[in-house]
Design a protein around this motif. Structure first.
Motif, PDB file in Angstrom:
ATOM      1  N   GLN A  23       0.836  -1.188   0.000  1.00  0.00           N
ATOM      2  CA  GLN A  23       0.000   0.000   0.000  1.00  0.00           C
ATOM      3  C   GLN A  23       0.876   1.246   0.000  1.00  0.00           C
ATOM      4  O   GLN A  23       1.726   1.409   0.888  1.00  0.00           O
ATOM      5  N   ALA A  24       0.653   2.108  -0.977  1.00  0.00           N
ATOM      6  CA  ALA A  24       1.428   3.328  -1.122  1.00  0.00           C
ATOM      7  C   ALA A  24       0.648   4.519  -0.589  1.00  0.00           C
ATOM      8  O   ALA A  24      -0.541   4.664  -0.845  1.00  0.00           O
ATOM      9  N   SER A  25       1.343   5.379   0.135  1.00  0.00           N
ATOM     10  CA  SER A  25       0.732   6.594   0.645  1.00  0.00           C
ATOM     11  C   SER A  25       1.755   7.720   0.614  1.00  0.00           C
ATOM     12  O   SER A  25       2.961   7.476   0.574  1.00  0.00           O
ATOM     13  N   ILE A  31       3.300   8.298 -10.843  1.00  0.00           N
ATOM     14  CA  ILE A  31       3.762   6.923 -10.750  1.00  0.00           C
ATOM     15  C   ILE A  31       3.614   6.264 -12.114  1.00  0.00           C
ATOM     16  O   ILE A  31       2.513   6.228 -12.662  1.00  0.00           O
ATOM     17  N   ASN A  53       1.659   2.255 -15.602  1.00  0.00           N
ATOM     18  CA  ASN A  53       0.443   3.025 -15.347  1.00  0.00           C
ATOM     19  C   ASN A  53      -0.645   2.727 -16.369  1.00  0.00           C
ATOM     20  O   ASN A  53      -1.816   3.039 -16.128  1.00  0.00           O
ATOM     21  N   ARG A  71      -3.186  -4.231  -9.535  1.00  0.00           N
ATOM     22  CA  ARG A  71      -3.267  -3.039  -8.706  1.00  0.00           C
ATOM     23  C   ARG A  71      -4.711  -2.655  -8.467  1.00  0.00           C
ATOM     24  O   ARG A  71      -5.604  -2.982  -9.246  1.00  0.00           O
ATOM     25  N   ASN A  73      -6.411   0.876  -7.777  1.00  0.00           N
ATOM     26  CA  ASN A  73      -6.176   2.312  -7.696  1.00  0.00           C
ATOM     27  C   ASN A  73      -6.934   2.968  -6.536  1.00  0.00           C
ATOM     28  O   ASN A  73      -6.441   3.913  -5.922  1.00  0.00           O
ATOM     29  N   LYS A  75      -7.468   1.803  -3.675  1.00  0.00           N
ATOM     30  CA  LYS A  75      -6.773   1.530  -2.423  1.00  0.00           C
ATOM     31  C   LYS A  75      -5.291   1.877  -2.482  1.00  0.00           C
ATOM     32  O   LYS A  75      -4.583   1.661  -1.497  1.00  0.00           O
ATOM     33  N   ASN A  76      -4.831   2.393  -3.624  1.00  0.00           N
ATOM     34  CA  ASN A  76      -3.418   2.722  -3.818  1.00  0.00           C
ATOM     35  C   ASN A  76      -2.519   1.541  -3.465  1.00  0.00           C
ATOM     36  O   ASN A  76      -1.497   1.693  -2.784  1.00  0.00           O
ATOM     37  N   THR A  77      -2.902   0.385  -3.953  1.00  0.00           N
ATOM     38  CA  THR A  77      -2.241  -0.852  -3.566  1.00  0.00           C
ATOM     39  C   THR A  77      -1.886  -1.689  -4.784  1.00  0.00           C
ATOM     40  O   THR A  77      -2.670  -1.787  -5.732  1.00  0.00           O
ATOM     41  N   VAL A  97       8.246   1.469  -6.283  1.00  0.00           N
ATOM     42  CA  VAL A  97       7.458   2.444  -7.024  1.00  0.00           C
ATOM     43  C   VAL A  97       8.405   3.412  -7.715  1.00  0.00           C
ATOM     44  O   VAL A  97       9.298   3.972  -7.079  1.00  0.00           O
ATOM     45  N   ASP A  99       8.572   6.888  -9.592  1.00  0.00           N
ATOM     46  CA  ASP A  99       7.865   8.151  -9.698  1.00  0.00           C
ATOM     47  C   ASP A  99       8.684   9.093 -10.581  1.00  0.00           C
ATOM     48  O   ASP A  99       9.902   8.919 -10.728  1.00  0.00           O
TER      49      ASP A  99
END
Length: 119
Positions: A23-25, A31, A53, A71, A73, A75-77, A97, A99
């Motif tokens: 999980q990305a936060s 990305i 992407n 993925r 989206n 849940k950004n996971t 990840v 970026d």
């Protein structure tokens, strides 16, 4: 602060399955790649699976047909579904990840999660 939190590793018997989650936060620009790497004892870190992407996926030959990267989206996971696991899959798995903004590239890594395939 950018943070990648991994989960789902553990001990599994040969032929079993595991699903890794990352999980990305935090603050990202754009990305373009999310990926899973692994590093086995005495070996170099290798790319296992990647998803762009646009949803394009790539896998190392040794896991094709057994692993699936996906993925969510909302849940950004990013996930790695691992089926038909083999002892040679034993490694520490790292979420990655990539970026960018707009020509600078940034790499972020999860903390790593241990996957052990053994009887």
């Amino acid at each position: 602060q950018v943070q990648l939190v991994e989960s789902g590793g553990g001990l599994v018997q040969p032929g079993g399955s595991l699903r890794l989650s990352c999980q990305a936060s935090g603050s990202f620009f754009n990305i373009h790649i999310m990926a899973w790497y692994r590093q086995a004892p005495g070996k170099q870190r290798e790319l296992v699976a990647a998803i762009s992407n646009g949803g394009t996926t790539n896998y190392v030959d040794s896991v094709k047909g057994r692993f699936t990267i996906s993925r969510d989206n909302a849940k950004n996971t990013v996930y790695l579904q691992m089926n038909s696991l083999k002892p040679e899959d034993t490694a520490v798995y790292y979420c990655n990840v990539k970026d960018s903004f707009p020509y600078d590239r940034y790499d972020y890594w999860g903390q790593g999660t241990q996957v052990t395939v053994s009887s």
